[in-house]
Scaffold this motif. Sequence first.
Motif, PDB file in Angstrom:
ATOM      1  N   ALA A  29      -2.822  15.680  11.115  1.00  0.00           N
ATOM      2  CA  ALA A  29      -3.343  14.341  11.446  1.00  0.00           C
ATOM      3  C   ALA A  29      -3.342  13.591  10.381  1.00  0.00           C
ATOM      4  O   ALA A  29      -3.505  13.621   9.242  1.00  0.00           O
ATOM      5  N   ASP A  30      -2.948  11.981  10.540  1.00  0.00           N
ATOM      6  CA  ASP A  30      -2.653  11.069   9.657  1.00  0.00           C
ATOM      7  C   ASP A  30      -3.540   9.847   9.630  1.00  0.00           C
ATOM      8  O   ASP A  30      -4.555   9.844  10.849  1.00  0.00           O
ATOM      9  N   ILE A  31      -3.870   9.130   8.456  1.00  0.00           N
ATOM     10  CA  ILE A  31      -4.594   7.972   8.588  1.00  0.00           C
ATOM     11  C   ILE A  31      -3.795   6.892   7.962  1.00  0.00           C
ATOM     12  O   ILE A  31      -3.014   7.184   7.050  1.00  0.00           O
ATOM     13  N   VAL A  32      -3.983   5.577   8.750  1.00  0.00           N
ATOM     14  CA  VAL A  32      -3.332   4.426   8.461  1.00  0.00           C
ATOM     15  C   VAL A  32      -4.357   3.665   7.611  1.00  0.00           C
ATOM     16  O   VAL A  32      -5.162   3.303   8.073  1.00  0.00           O
ATOM     17  N   GLY A  52       0.552 -11.177   5.914  1.00  0.00           N
ATOM     18  CA  GLY A  52      -0.592 -11.252   4.939  1.00  0.00           C
ATOM     19  C   GLY A  52      -1.254  -9.942   4.912  1.00  0.00           C
ATOM     20  O   GLY A  52      -2.241  -9.750   4.011  1.00  0.00           O
ATOM     21  N   ALA A  53      -0.513  -8.857   5.528  1.00  0.00           N
ATOM     22  CA  ALA A  53      -0.972  -7.417   5.508  1.00  0.00           C
ATOM     23  C   ALA A  53      -0.136  -6.460   4.956  1.00  0.00           C
ATOM     24  O   ALA A  53       1.260  -6.777   4.959  1.00  0.00           O
ATOM     25  N   PHE A  54      -0.451  -5.323   4.679  1.00  0.00           N
ATOM     26  CA  PHE A  54       0.662  -4.114   4.571  1.00  0.00           C
ATOM     27  C   PHE A  54      -0.372  -2.929   4.896  1.00  0.00           C
ATOM     28  O   PHE A  54      -1.335  -2.703   4.468  1.00  0.00           O
ATOM     29  N   SER A  55       0.487  -2.010   5.343  1.00  0.00           N
ATOM     30  CA  SER A  55      -0.139  -0.542   5.842  1.00  0.00           C
ATOM     31  C   SER A  55       0.588   0.501   5.420  1.00  0.00           C
ATOM     32  O   SER A  55       2.019   0.644   5.390  1.00  0.00           O
ATOM     33  N   ALA A  56       0.080   1.453   4.787  1.00  0.00           N
ATOM     34  CA  ALA A  56       0.746   2.978   4.989  1.00  0.00           C
ATOM     35  C   ALA A  56       0.138   4.117   5.607  1.00  0.00           C
ATOM     36  O   ALA A  56      -1.277   4.060   5.455  1.00  0.00           O
ATOM     37  N   THR A  57       0.921   5.075   5.544  1.00  0.00           N
ATOM     38  CA  THR A  57       0.199   6.283   6.059  1.00  0.00           C
ATOM     39  C   THR A  57       0.307   7.671   5.290  1.00  0.00           C
ATOM     40  O   THR A  57       1.220   7.745   4.516  1.00  0.00           O
ATOM     41  N   ASP A  58      -0.931   8.378   5.350  1.00  0.00           N
ATOM     42  CA  ASP A  58      -1.166   9.378   4.699  1.00  0.00           C
ATOM     43  C   ASP A  58      -1.872  10.446   5.390  1.00  0.00           C
ATOM     44  O   ASP A  58      -2.518   9.891   6.252  1.00  0.00           O
ATOM     45  N   GLY A  59      -1.833  11.603   5.146  1.00  0.00           N
ATOM     46  CA  GLY A  59      -2.690  12.581   6.131  1.00  0.00           C
ATOM     47  C   GLY A  59      -2.899  13.911   5.693  1.00  0.00           C
ATOM     48  O   GLY A  59      -2.633  14.419   4.568  1.00  0.00           O
ATOM     49  N   TYR A  60      -3.049  14.795   6.477  1.00  0.00           N
ATOM     50  CA  TYR A  60      -3.404  16.054   6.396  1.00  0.00           C
ATOM     51  C   TYR A  60      -2.819  17.027   7.350  1.00  0.00           C
ATOM     52  O   TYR A  60      -2.395  16.931   8.323  1.00  0.00           O
ATOM     53  N   VAL A  61      -2.437  18.309   6.728  1.00  0.00           N
ATOM     54  CA  VAL A  61      -2.065  19.465   7.369  1.00  0.00           C
ATOM     55  C   VAL A  61      -2.765  20.593   7.368  1.00  0.00           C
ATOM     56  O   VAL A  61      -3.445  20.820   6.161  1.00  0.00           O
ATOM     57  N   VAL A  62      -3.223  21.323   8.521  1.00  0.00           N
ATOM     58  CA  VAL A  62      -3.972  22.284   8.801  1.00  0.00           C
ATOM     59  C   VAL A  62      -3.548  23.814   8.206  1.00  0.00           C
ATOM     60  O   VAL A  62      -2.228  23.949   8.749  1.00  0.00           O
ATOM     61  N   VAL A  63      -4.132  24.359   7.078  1.00  0.00           N
ATOM     62  CA  VAL A  63      -3.629  25.772   6.898  1.00  0.00           C
ATOM     63  C   VAL A  63      -5.104  26.384   7.063  1.00  0.00           C
ATOM     64  O   VAL A  63      -6.005  26.176   6.476  1.00  0.00           O
ATOM     65  N   ALA A  64      -4.862  27.522   8.106  1.00  0.00           N
ATOM     66  CA  ALA A  64      -5.961  27.964   8.566  1.00  0.00           C
ATOM     67  C   ALA A  64      -5.872  29.611   8.440  1.00  0.00           C
ATOM     68  O   ALA A  64      -4.404  30.080   8.393  1.00  0.00           O
ATOM     69  N   VAL A  79       0.674  -1.309  -0.004  1.00  0.00           N
ATOM     70  CA  VAL A  79      -0.026   0.022   0.016  1.00  0.00           C
ATOM     71  C   VAL A  79       0.918   1.166  -0.063  1.00  0.00           C
ATOM     72  O   VAL A  79       1.698   1.207   0.701  1.00  0.00           O
ATOM     73  N   ALA A  80       0.697   2.329  -0.816  1.00  0.00           N
ATOM     74  CA  ALA A  80       1.397   3.432  -0.888  1.00  0.00           C
ATOM     75  C   ALA A  80       0.651   4.574  -1.091  1.00  0.00           C
ATOM     76  O   ALA A  80      -0.243   4.667  -1.838  1.00  0.00           O
ATOM     77  N   GLU A  81       1.075   5.653  -0.370  1.00  0.00           N
ATOM     78  CA  GLU A  81       0.373   6.808  -0.705  1.00  0.00           C
ATOM     79  C   GLU A  81       0.703   7.386  -1.974  1.00  0.00           C
ATOM     80  O   GLU A  81       1.865   7.214  -2.364  1.00  0.00           O
TER      81      GLU A  81
END
Length: 363
Positions: free
Chosen positions: A168-171, A228-240, A69-71
Amino acid sequence: MKRTKQLLGAVSSVALIALSTSPVYAAGTTAGDTITNTVTVDYQVGGFDQTEIDATDTITVDRKIDLTVAETGFIGRTQVSPNETRAVIEFDVTNLSNDTVDLALTAVNAAGNDFTLSNIVIFVDGDGDGEYDAGEEVTFLDEVVADGVTTVLVAADVPITATEGQTADIVLTAQAHAAGAAGLGAIYNAGSTSGDGDANTEDGTGAAANIDTVLADADGDTDGVNDGAFSATDGYVVVAADLTVTKQSRIIDDGVGGTFPNAKAIPGAVVEYCIIVSNGAGAATATGVTVSDVLPVDLEIDDTFGIFINGTVASGYCAADGTDDANSNFTDNALGTPDEVDGTLSDLAANATSTLYFRATIN
């Protein structure tokens, strides 16, 4: 005769001289395929060629489970705003196995997030618009062929309390399952794979029943190797945006001859209110900046003066260069009921300042 006896002795003790084989590798070969190779032995007796002999071996290729899994999409975190809904990030899920598999999908908040993302949904973008639409959500990918790549998107909501620079990131985790049946098949993991564990050569048939499953995946961001699994992380940065507002007033005319700066705040005096809205350095552009000011019952709106917007600041107060805005709104209520002033400023970029000013009379 002596020489012949010595030759016969050499043949009987060695028995094979030439092998007509080359290495055969199962990597990339589809699970369940059979690989057959033959060894041939040529020999002589008394210097004369004899009938060659051979033997054949057949194996069935085992199932190798591997996936990644790749972002994808934006490099790094995706910029979002506080209170943004259905903010989207993107992953590619690839089946590196030598067999078709089902891939179960889960998406969760990563550990250590600055804030908690809500309403997380995994989807496959059926209409290609890059946004989540009802009905596009998935919990698994069905019948993903070997070397198959599927683009999977994840959408989530950002809380209004998120602030500039927070992340904040999501796996996203894909877990391999058996394909072929309706829905999601049986899981492939270290505790559930089965087989006889040998080279599938005991009966020389390479029968499909002898296929073993081997977990060959690397470790992802939150999962282990060979699970038997694979995990990857991607996410968000707040621009306010970083808005601040100040409100000031001055008495323009007190009705008994006093004018600014000597006028007094007595009944009948005209008060001018100055509202200054500023955006901070390096902040995101603020759009739809609406100013609403509910006046106390002690004030009566001066609807003959107007509402002036998008002016500048001079000496810390609203300069008299705003635009009388026909789209701004007075709510001139009956005496004893609060009046209200509403106006919309232009977009405020970083370091920008704008004003709104109006007048009212003290009751």
